[in-house]
Design a protein around this motif. Sequence first.
Motif, mmCIF file in Angstrom:
data_model
loop_
_atom_site.group_PDB
_atom_site.id
_atom_site.type_symbol
_atom_site.label_atom_id
_atom_site.label_comp_id
_atom_site.label_asym_id
_atom_site.label_seq_id
_atom_site.Cartn_x
_atom_site.Cartn_y
_atom_site.Cartn_z
ATOM 1 N N GLY A 1 0.789 -1.223 0.000
ATOM 2 C CA GLY A 1 0.000 0.000 0.000
ATOM 3 C C GLY A 1 0.822 1.275 0.000
ATOM 4 N N ASP A 2 2.041 1.223 0.535
ATOM 5 C CA ASP A 2 2.890 2.420 0.596
ATOM 6 C C ASP A 2 3.767 2.589 -0.641
ATOM 7 N N GLY A 3 3.550 1.753 -1.653
ATOM 8 C CA GLY A 3 4.317 1.844 -2.888
ATOM 9 C C GLY A 3 5.636 1.097 -2.864
ATOM 10 N N LYS A 4 5.965 0.478 -1.731
ATOM 11 C CA LYS A 4 7.203 -0.304 -1.626
ATOM 12 C C LYS A 4 6.932 -1.758 -1.984
ATOM 13 N N THR A 5 7.973 -2.420 -2.444
ATOM 14 C CA THR A 5 7.855 -3.861 -2.682
ATOM 15 C C THR A 5 8.033 -4.588 -1.355
ATOM 16 N N ILE A 6 7.667 -5.830 -1.334
ATOM 17 C CA ILE A 6 7.857 -6.642 -0.128
ATOM 18 C C ILE A 6 9.340 -6.704 0.216
ATOM 19 N N ALA A 7 10.181 -6.858 -0.807
ATOM 20 C CA ALA A 7 11.628 -6.903 -0.576
ATOM 21 C C ALA A 7 12.121 -5.595 0.041
ATOM 22 N N ASP A 8 11.636 -4.462 -0.455
ATOM 23 C CA ASP A 8 12.025 -3.165 0.111
ATOM 24 C C ASP A 8 11.615 -3.056 1.575
ATOM 25 N N LYS A 9 10.430 -3.548 1.892
ATOM 26 C CA LYS A 9 9.920 -3.501 3.268
ATOM 27 C C LYS A 9 10.807 -4.346 4.191
ATOM 28 N N ILE A 10 11.179 -5.537 3.728
ATOM 29 C CA ILE A 10 12.062 -6.406 4.518
ATOM 30 C C ILE A 10 13.403 -5.720 4.755
ATOM 31 N N LYS A 11 13.980 -5.166 3.705
ATOM 32 C CA LYS A 11 15.286 -4.509 3.820
ATOM 33 C C LYS A 11 15.252 -3.324 4.777
ATOM 34 N N SER A 12 14.157 -2.574 4.767
ATOM 35 C CA SER A 12 14.088 -1.377 5.606
ATOM 36 C C SER A 12 13.745 -1.681 7.065
ATOM 37 N N THR A 13 13.245 -2.862 7.352
ATOM 38 C CA THR A 13 12.855 -3.194 8.723
ATOM 39 C C THR A 13 13.755 -4.227 9.385
ATOM 40 N N HIS A 14 14.781 -4.703 8.684
ATOM 41 C CA HIS A 14 15.697 -5.702 9.233
ATOM 42 C C HIS A 14 17.148 -5.229 9.075
ATOM 43 N N PRO A 15 17.677 -4.551 10.085
ATOM 44 C CA PRO A 15 19.073 -4.102 10.013
ATOM 45 C C PRO A 15 20.025 -5.290 9.823
ATOM 46 N N ILE A 16 21.011 -5.109 8.978
ATOM 47 C CA ILE A 16 21.920 -6.209 8.628
ATOM 48 C C ILE A 16 22.697 -6.726 9.835
ATOM 49 N N ILE A 17 23.082 -5.842 10.755
ATOM 50 C CA ILE A 17 23.846 -6.269 11.929
ATOM 51 C C ILE A 17 22.988 -7.161 12.813
ATOM 52 N N ASP A 18 21.760 -6.736 13.080
ATOM 53 C CA ASP A 18 20.840 -7.542 13.899
ATOM 54 C C ASP A 18 20.550 -8.887 13.234
ATOM 55 N N THR A 19 20.326 -8.858 11.938
ATOM 56 C CA THR A 19 20.019 -10.089 11.203
ATOM 57 C C THR A 19 21.202 -11.048 11.242
ATOM 58 N N ALA A 20 22.408 -10.526 11.053
ATOM 59 C CA ALA A 20 23.608 -11.369 11.097
ATOM 60 C C ALA A 20 23.729 -12.054 12.454
ATOM 61 N N ARG A 21 23.502 -11.320 13.501
ATOM 62 C CA ARG A 21 23.574 -11.898 14.857
ATOM 63 C C ARG A 21 22.472 -12.935 15.069
ATOM 64 N N GLN A 22 21.263 -12.648 14.593
ATOM 65 C CA GLN A 22 20.158 -13.597 14.730
ATOM 66 C C GLN A 22 20.439 -14.883 13.954
ATOM 67 N N LEU A 23 21.222 -14.773 12.895
ATOM 68 C CA LEU A 23 21.593 -15.954 12.108
ATOM 69 C C LEU A 23 22.767 -16.707 12.730
ATOM 70 N N GLY A 24 23.271 -16.214 13.859
ATOM 71 C CA GLY A 24 24.329 -16.916 14.580
ATOM 72 C C GLY A 24 25.744 -16.507 14.227
ATOM 73 N N LEU A 25 25.895 -15.427 13.458
ATOM 74 C CA LEU A 25 27.239 -14.975 13.104
ATOM 75 C C LEU A 25 27.850 -14.202 14.268
ATOM 76 N N GLU A 26 29.109 -14.452 14.527
ATOM 77 C CA GLU A 26 29.833 -13.734 15.566
ATOM 78 C C GLU A 26 30.503 -12.535 14.919
ATOM 79 N N LEU A 27 30.050 -11.358 15.295
ATOM 80 C CA LEU A 27 30.574 -10.123 14.712
ATOM 81 C C LEU A 27 31.462 -9.402 15.703
ATOM 82 N N HIS A 28 32.471 -8.733 15.185
ATOM 83 C CA HIS A 28 33.257 -7.840 16.032
ATOM 84 C C HIS A 28 33.426 -6.508 15.301
ATOM 85 N N LYS A 29 33.395 -5.443 16.080
ATOM 86 C CA LYS A 29 33.456 -4.092 15.534
ATOM 87 C C LYS A 29 34.863 -3.797 15.044
#
Length: 82
Positions: free
Chosen positions: A6-34
């Motif tokens: 309804g907002d003119g965005k695609t489903i993929a755009d909505k997913i990308k804008s609501t799922h930060p890559i750092i949070d997603t990486a951690r949720q997928l079990g990746l060990e990140l260091h700054k």
Amino acid sequence: MQKLLGDGKTIADKIKSTHPIIDTARQLGLELHKSGEEYRSYSVFNPGGNDTCTAFYAKDNRFYDFKESRGGDVIDLYAAVK
């Protein structure tokens, strides 16, 4: 053809804008260091090697795997890990 919401965005755009890559990486079990303004981890495509193979850029919500010379967005990350 990509379906628009309804907002003119695609489903993929909505997913990308609501799922930060750092949070997603951690949720997928990746060990990140700054490392400066980015985060680093082992290769997401080919585990092993050193823990700086993949860079995660929170500002751009993208990642890049230097070992495999490819990267992408949060959807690509999920596909690579799962």
